[in-house]
Write an enzyme that holds these catalytic residues in place. Structure first.
Site, PDB file in Angstrom:
ATOM      1  CD  GLU A 183      -2.880  -1.137   2.317  1.00  0.00           C
ATOM      2  OE1 GLU A 183      -2.814  -0.266   3.003  1.00  0.00           O
ATOM      3  OE2 GLU A 183      -4.034  -1.883   2.221  1.00  0.00           O
ATOM      4  CD  GLU A 217      -3.717  -5.438   4.112  1.00  0.00           C
ATOM      5  OE1 GLU A 217      -4.736  -4.689   4.626  1.00  0.00           O
ATOM      6  OE2 GLU A 217      -2.481  -5.578   4.116  1.00  0.00           O
TER       7      GLU A 217
HETATM    8  C1  FCB Z   1      -4.478  -2.005   5.475  1.00  0.00           C
HETATM    9  C2  FCB Z   1      -3.088  -2.139   5.911  1.00  0.00           C
HETATM   10  C3  FCB Z   1      -3.118  -3.198   7.413  1.00  0.00           C
HETATM   11  C4  FCB Z   1      -4.353  -3.011   8.242  1.00  0.00           C
HETATM   12  C5  FCB Z   1      -5.602  -2.997   7.487  1.00  0.00           C
HETATM   13  C6  FCB Z   1      -6.966  -2.748   8.365  1.00  0.00           C
HETATM   14  O1  FCB Z   1      -4.462  -0.665   4.960  1.00  0.00           O
HETATM   15  O2  FCB Z   1      -2.475  -2.820   5.102  1.00  0.00           O
HETATM   16  O3  FCB Z   1      -1.902  -3.279   7.845  1.00  0.00           O
HETATM   17  O4  FCB Z   1      -4.116  -1.804   8.981  1.00  0.00           O
HETATM   18  O5  FCB Z   1      -5.530  -1.713   6.517  1.00  0.00           O
END
Ligand code: FCB
Length: 449
Positions: free
Chosen positions: A168, A355
């Site tokens: 990210e 994620e």
């Molecule tokens: C993302 C991050 C991770 C966590 C989630 C909720 O942006 O990569 O570390 O904080 O959000």
């Protein structure tokens, strides 16, 4: 669980994700140096509950038990990150073998458990001395990252087959250097844009360092936080703000990585805040990847808000839309849209949902954590992944954020994302209802449609 009828392709990876600073604790163990998050989290006012990652989930010491729990969940993949300051305590120069040994052990035990590691090299814990030299605003940091990536690839290359260079870059650049909400806590658009460019250069350096050590079939790429962006109202101002926000969040990174250029409208908007971009930077940034990590949480509804940094756009939630504990709109359809857009507009390489998940205010009552909202959230999102695959989008795996409740950056321990409930007083882990449900999904290789 009742029989699944939305079945995933054979070999689809059922995973969960974490990152080093959020779970490891043990911040002085075995020669670890400091990172910008050690510094930032200890400054009063930066973390909502006044906490820090000094102990977190103590995963540095408890990873064996955690891997046993991953087996109970039926995971076939685990995404974690390597703490740069464990490997190079000063960020460069002398390597700390004890730091690498920890990850060697972790990978060995994962492989023994039949769980494939997906290793992230940068999940925001920049070594403190590198911040003193300018952090990500300094172009040299990308070269230092390349050296770190190479050292890790040499150490783990035979056993790790899937790599994420940078997690990210948008969050690291903008929350850290423009909005002051993440380490290093700066508020400067020029610095943030320089950081964004150098994080992409770091990705390029990481790709070539990994490529030098990778075997045939190994894969490497980046993980991006992506979201569909749409205007709140039907005014031109909202529509333009949404287009700019899409440019800032999505197109800036996707156009650079897949088309070898930054979008013209955004270059014009940022104007002289854009950093120096050297002749072959974008050619290097757009070097082909083997995988793309997609981190998805919510759709971004945007309204025009003059002065809102960096693009005069404010993210809002439409009235009546359900939100998670973070206040983020729950919008599973957005995941389908993101995956489809990547496939059709950018011909992205094979994707992993690296994620996806939600925080809810979980409570441990009589030894049980009943979290039907999270189960529903994951179920709905998995159905969209399934539909994307059915329509021909190559998605090879799904990693729940997160394996266990952990240090949620500026939110400290106030937001719980885990499939496992962490009792931070005892460090006990309790499988939540959603975790039991996910175990059924991983075993069935599918969900109810
Ligand atoms: C993302 C991050 C991770 C966590 C989630 C909720 O942006 O990569 O570390 O904080 O959000």
């Amino acid at each position: 669980m009742p029989p699944a009828d939305a079945i995933f392709p054979p070999g689809f990876v059922w995973g969960a994700a974490t990152s080093a600073y959020q779970i490891e604790g043990a911040v002085t163990a075995d020669g670890r140096g400091e990172s910008i998050w050690d510094v930032f989290s200890h400054i009063p006012g930066n973390i909502i509950d006044g906490s820090n990652g000094d102990f977190a989930c103590d995963a540095y010491h408890r990873f064996r038990q955690d891997i046993a729990l991953m087996r109970e969940l039926g995971l076939t993949g685990y995404r974690f990150s390597i703490a740069w300051p464990r490997v190079f305590p000063r960020g460069f120069g002398a390597l700390n073998p004890a730091g690498l040994d920890h990850y060697r052990r972790l990978v060995d035990i994962l492989l023994e458990a039949g769980i494939a590691p997906l290793v992230t090299l940068y999940h925001w814990d920049l070594p403190r001395p590198l911040q003193s030299l300018g952090g990500w605003a300094n172009r040299d940091t990308a070269a230092r990252f390349g050296e770190f990536a190479h050292a890790v690839a040499v150490a783990l290359g035979g056993e790790v087959h899937d790599w994420v260079t940078v997690n990210e870059p948008w969050v690291a650049a903008f929350l850290g250097n423009l909005l002051g909400a993440h380490a290093p806590g700066l508020r400067d658009l020029r610095v943030a844009l320089a950081a964004a460019h150098h994080l992409l250069l770091a990705h390029a350096e990481g790709m070539s360092a990994l490529r030098a050590e990778m075997a045939f079939g190994d894969r490497a790429g980046i993980a991006l936080n992506l979201a569909p962006v749409e205007p709140l109202g039907d005014s031109n101002a909202d529509a333009e703000a949404a287009h700019r926000f899409d440019g800032c969040l999505n197109r800036w990174f996707l156009d650079a990585l897949f088309r070898g250029r930054y979008p013209d409208d955004m270059l014009a908007w940022y104007g002289d805040a854009v950093p120096e971009i050297r002749a072959d930077d974008l050619a290097r940034i757009s070097t082909p990847m083997d995988l793309l990590g997609v981190n998805y949480y919510t759709r971004n509804v945007v309204r025009w808000q003059p002065g809102a940094q960096p693009v005069d756009a404010e993210v809002v939630v439409r009235p009546g839309v359900p939100v998670s504990g973070m206040g983020w709109a729950v919008d599973p359809e957005g995941l389908f849209e993101v995956l489809t857009r990547l496939h059709t507009d950018y011909t992205a390489p094979p994707m992993l949902v690296a994620e996806n998940g939600a925080a809810y205010p979980d409570r441990l009552v009589d030894g049980v954590v009943d979290d039907p909202e999270r189960e529903r959230y994951l179920h709905e999102h998995l159905l969209r992944v399934h539909r994307a695959i059915e329509t021909g989008v190559p998605v090879g795996g799904y990693y729940v954020w997160s394996l266990l409740d952990n240090f949620e950056w500026a939110y400290g321990y106030s937001q719980r994302f885990g499939l496992l409930y962490t009792d931070f007083a005892t460090q006990d882990r309790i499988v939540k209802r959603s975790g039991h449900w996910y175990a059924g999904v991983t075993r069935a290789n599918g969900v109810r449609g």
